[in-house]
Write an enzyme that holds these catalytic residues in place. Structure first.
Site, short mmCIF file in Angstrom:
data_model
loop_
_atom_site.label_atom_id
_atom_site.label_comp_id
_atom_site.label_asym_id
_atom_site.label_seq_id
_atom_site.Cartn_x
_atom_site.Cartn_y
_atom_site.Cartn_z
N LYS A 121 0.76 -1.15 -0.05
CA LYS A 121 -0.06 -0.09 -0.05
C LYS A 121 0.84 1.22 0.16
O LYS A 121 0.50 2.38 -0.65
CB LYS A 121 -0.95 -0.02 1.21
N GLN B 170 -4.39 -1.37 9.64
CA GLN B 170 -4.13 -2.58 8.95
C GLN B 170 -4.58 -3.63 10.02
O GLN B 170 -4.37 -3.65 11.13
CB GLN B 170 -2.67 -2.91 8.65
N ASP C 170 -11.00 3.08 4.06
CA ASP C 170 -11.20 1.52 4.06
C ASP C 170 -12.62 1.12 4.01
O ASP C 170 -13.07 0.02 3.55
CB ASP C 170 -10.55 0.77 5.37
#
Length: 297
Positions: free
Chosen positions: A57, A101, A124
């Site tokens: 990412k 994450q 997200d």
């Protein structure tokens, strides 16, 4: 069956197309407003898989000109400390997206952390309010749709696959992908069935699907015999299986038996090189959209 032609969706190529558009937009923002989108990528602990996702990412950000703000925290970080880090990022004007994450260590309540992320920076799409808006018919759309479900939707629309009235079977039970992708396709008038470990006769349900989305985390669980001729197969989860012939000692496969599936499916995403690269591109797109809302007003 020998003349059967399957379309293998090249996720890397599609992701590259999306990324080129993002890079051009980032360049325009930079020239016009002297500002670029910023994505805070937060990782707790040393999990190998999480670290490789995070590195991917961060590298992707660099390639399109998005500023990556890195937070690498120790496994034993306290929940309150993590929340205060999130609060700092919420008020940082250079941060337009915050990504925590997952999974987080056992002593930290994931939902609590996700709820603390500002809605406008939840790139997200995991904030309970964003998921809730996705679930409720006729409500304002959520600011960000979760990246992997959005990728599945994008694959279908990009390849001209009708969703309305189709039988979609989602195999798995995760909050991150299964639930939101089911809600997303339900909104598009598909008939959605979720198959999980407690489902009786999963094979017969999957065999009835026009579109299969596999999110189990079990290597080659879905056999070619489970797939209706011409069905669309989107394989999401990456699994490592032992392979002494490889330098690393393993190879990556999906939840679908790819070789078998190719004999009956109409189109399929491979692993690696399918959903993964496109999901990262969607994350960059969400970050760009969040930045444009702030910078352009």
């Amino acid at each position: 069956m020998s003349d059967h032609k399957v379309t293998i969706i090249d996720g890397k190529a599609v992701a590259q197309t999306i990324r080129s558009k993002i890079a051009a937009e980032v360049c325009r923002l930079s020239e016009t407003y002297i500002k670029v989108p910023g994505l805070a990528v937060m990782i707790v602990g040393q999990r190998k898989d999480s670290q490789s996702y995070v590195n991917m990412k961060r590298k992707a950000c660099a390639e399109v000109g998005i500023k990556s703000i890195d937070l690498d925290l120790l496994e034993n970080v306290s929940e309150s400390e993590l929340i205060s880090k999130v609060h700092e990022l919420n008020v940082n004007p250079d941060v337009h997206g915050i990504l925590g994450q997952l999974p987080l260590p056992k002593h930290i309540n994931e939902e609590k952390i996700l709820t603390e992320i500002s809605l406008g920076k939840d790139v997200d799409g995991f904030h309970p309010l964003n998921i809730g808006k996705l679930a409720m018919k006729g409500r304002d759309p959520c600011l960000f749709r979760p990246c992997c479900p959005e990728t599945c939707y994008y694959i279908l629309t990009r390849h001209g696959i009708t969703i309305k009235g189709k039988n979609v079977v989602v195999v798995g039970r995760s909050n991150i992908v299964v639930l939101p992708v089911s809600l997303l396709l339900l909104k598009e008038d598909a008939t959605v069935t979720m198959v999980h470990s407690r489902t009786k006769e999963p094979e017969s349900i999957v065999r009835n699907a026009d579109i299969i989305i596999a999110v189990v985390g079990q290597a080659a669980m879905i056999k070619g015999s489970w797939i209706k001729p011409g069905a669309v197969v989107i394989d999401v989860r990456t699994n490592a299986v032992d392979d002494p012939g490889k330098k690393s000692g393993y190879r990556l496969v999906g939840d679908v038996d790819f070789q078998e599936a190719c004999k009956t499916a109409g189109c399929i995403t491979p692993i690696p090189g399918g959903v993964g690269p496109m999901t990262v591109a969607m994350l960059l797109k969400n970050t760009l959209d969040g930045a444009k809302r702030v910078i352009e007003g």
